[in-house]
Write an enzyme that holds these catalytic residues in place. Structure first.
Site, mmCIF file in Angstrom:
data_model
loop_
_atom_site.group_PDB
_atom_site.id
_atom_site.type_symbol
_atom_site.label_atom_id
_atom_site.label_comp_id
_atom_site.label_asym_id
_atom_site.label_seq_id
_atom_site.Cartn_x
_atom_site.Cartn_y
_atom_site.Cartn_z
ATOM 1 N N ASP A 50 73.511 61.151 22.299
ATOM 2 C CA ASP A 50 74.293 60.059 21.756
ATOM 3 C C ASP A 50 74.437 59.041 22.892
ATOM 4 O O ASP A 50 74.090 59.340 24.043
ATOM 5 C CB ASP A 50 75.658 60.592 21.315
ATOM 6 C CG ASP A 50 76.599 59.496 20.851
ATOM 7 O OD1 ASP A 50 76.155 58.591 20.135
ATOM 8 O OD2 ASP A 50 77.790 59.552 21.216
ATOM 9 N N MET A 51 74.949 57.841 22.610
ATOM 10 C CA MET A 51 75.045 56.827 23.660
ATOM 11 C C MET A 51 76.483 56.540 24.093
ATOM 12 O O MET A 51 76.888 56.881 25.203
ATOM 13 C CB MET A 51 74.380 55.530 23.200
ATOM 14 C CG MET A 51 74.290 54.473 24.294
ATOM 15 S SD MET A 51 73.573 52.944 23.680
ATOM 16 C CE MET A 51 74.939 52.300 22.699
ATOM 17 N N ASP A 52 77.264 55.908 23.200
ATOM 18 C CA ASP A 52 78.638 55.546 23.549
ATOM 19 C C ASP A 52 79.472 56.798 23.786
ATOM 20 O O ASP A 52 79.571 57.663 22.917
ATOM 21 C CB ASP A 52 79.273 54.714 22.422
ATOM 22 C CG ASP A 52 78.648 53.336 22.307
ATOM 23 O OD1 ASP A 52 78.674 52.599 23.302
ATOM 24 O OD2 ASP A 52 78.133 53.002 21.222
ATOM 25 N N LYS A 89 75.958 57.921 11.343
ATOM 26 C CA LYS A 89 76.674 59.188 11.538
ATOM 27 C C LYS A 89 78.041 59.070 10.856
ATOM 28 O O LYS A 89 78.642 58.005 10.908
ATOM 29 C CB LYS A 89 76.865 59.466 13.030
ATOM 30 C CG LYS A 89 75.577 59.534 13.837
ATOM 31 C CD LYS A 89 75.897 59.639 15.338
ATOM 32 C CE LYS A 89 74.658 59.525 16.193
ATOM 33 N NZ LYS A 89 74.962 59.584 17.634
ATOM 34 N N ASP A 122 79.814 63.364 21.780
ATOM 35 C CA ASP A 122 81.195 63.397 22.269
ATOM 36 C C ASP A 122 82.198 63.302 21.131
ATOM 37 O O ASP A 122 83.407 63.274 21.369
ATOM 38 C CB ASP A 122 81.443 62.243 23.252
ATOM 39 C CG ASP A 122 81.465 60.898 22.564
ATOM 40 O OD1 ASP A 122 80.599 60.651 21.706
ATOM 41 O OD2 ASP A 122 82.357 60.088 22.876
#
Length: 214
Positions: free
Chosen positions: A9-11, A143, A168
């Site tokens: 995932d990124m953020d 998502k 996260d």
């Protein structure tokens, strides 16, 4: 389980950027007369940028600018924050390089627009380590729908059951689980976080790679 790919995932995983989105949305939407409250904003936390923009437009419709243009203003503001602020998750570049040296395929699956993902990977200087970078903006649903993960696995040429996702959030973990992947929750050193729908937990990226990765 023969793991072949790791999808990030990124953020909140590659960069500590959740606050950038909240601030950018407040900056931009308020300038068009939107009354942004914490109570309403809580409903948008896991939406795509387009969904967030449409959410506010439905409640506080503005004039003279279409939804897509306002969405782009939010994206541009977030990218400015990413480029100018110290937001890289400590140790993440080395973690990715270590995985790559072990011949894992590396992917990125995010609800954020691809423009933002490109800015993050450029900031971290790891773009060449990723075999696929995919955004929910190219799917009909973001998502917690599994689409972004299913497409990422397809792009990697790896069956979902041989992929593991690092997330996260509960929403992201649901998406990866729905795609049939194993999951790791990244807590950024918050030991109180332990989602029961995650298979494994990483406190930070500076710990030795899990035995899972060999």
């Amino acid at each position: 389980m023969a793991l072949q790919a790791v999808i990030f995932d990124m953020d909140g995983v590659l960069v500590d950027s959740e606050g950038f989105w909240a601030q950018a949305e407040l900056d931009v939407f308020s300038s068009y007369g939107v009354q942004v409250t914490e109570e309403l904003a809580a409903n948008t936390k896991y939406m795509t940028t387009r969904e967030v923009t449409e959410f506010w437009y439905e409640r506080f419709p503005w004039e003279n600018l279409d939804v897509a243009s306002v969405e782009q203003k939010v994206i541009t503001r977030v990218i400015e924050y990413i480029q100018s602020e110290d937001c890289t998750m400590s140790g993440v570049q080395g973690f990715i390089k270590d995985l790559k040296s072990k011949d894992y395929k590396i992917g990125l699956a995010t609800n954020a627009p691809l423009q933002v993902a490109d800015a993050v990977l450029e900031k971290l200087q790891v773009r060449d380590l990723f075999d696929t970078v995919h955004s929910s903006e190219f799917e009909t649903q973001g998502k917690p729908h599994p689409a972004v993960y299913l497409t990422s696995a397809k792009n990697l040429g790896v069956p979902p059951e041989h992929c593991i996702a690092i997330e996260d959030s509960h929403s992201g973990l649901l998406a990866a689980k729905g795609a049939g992947m194993k999951t790791i929750v990244f807590t950024n050193n918050d030991e109180s976080i332990d989602f029961d729908n995650a298979d494994f937990r990483i406190l930070n990226f500076e710990q030795t790679l899990l035995p899972l990765f060999g």
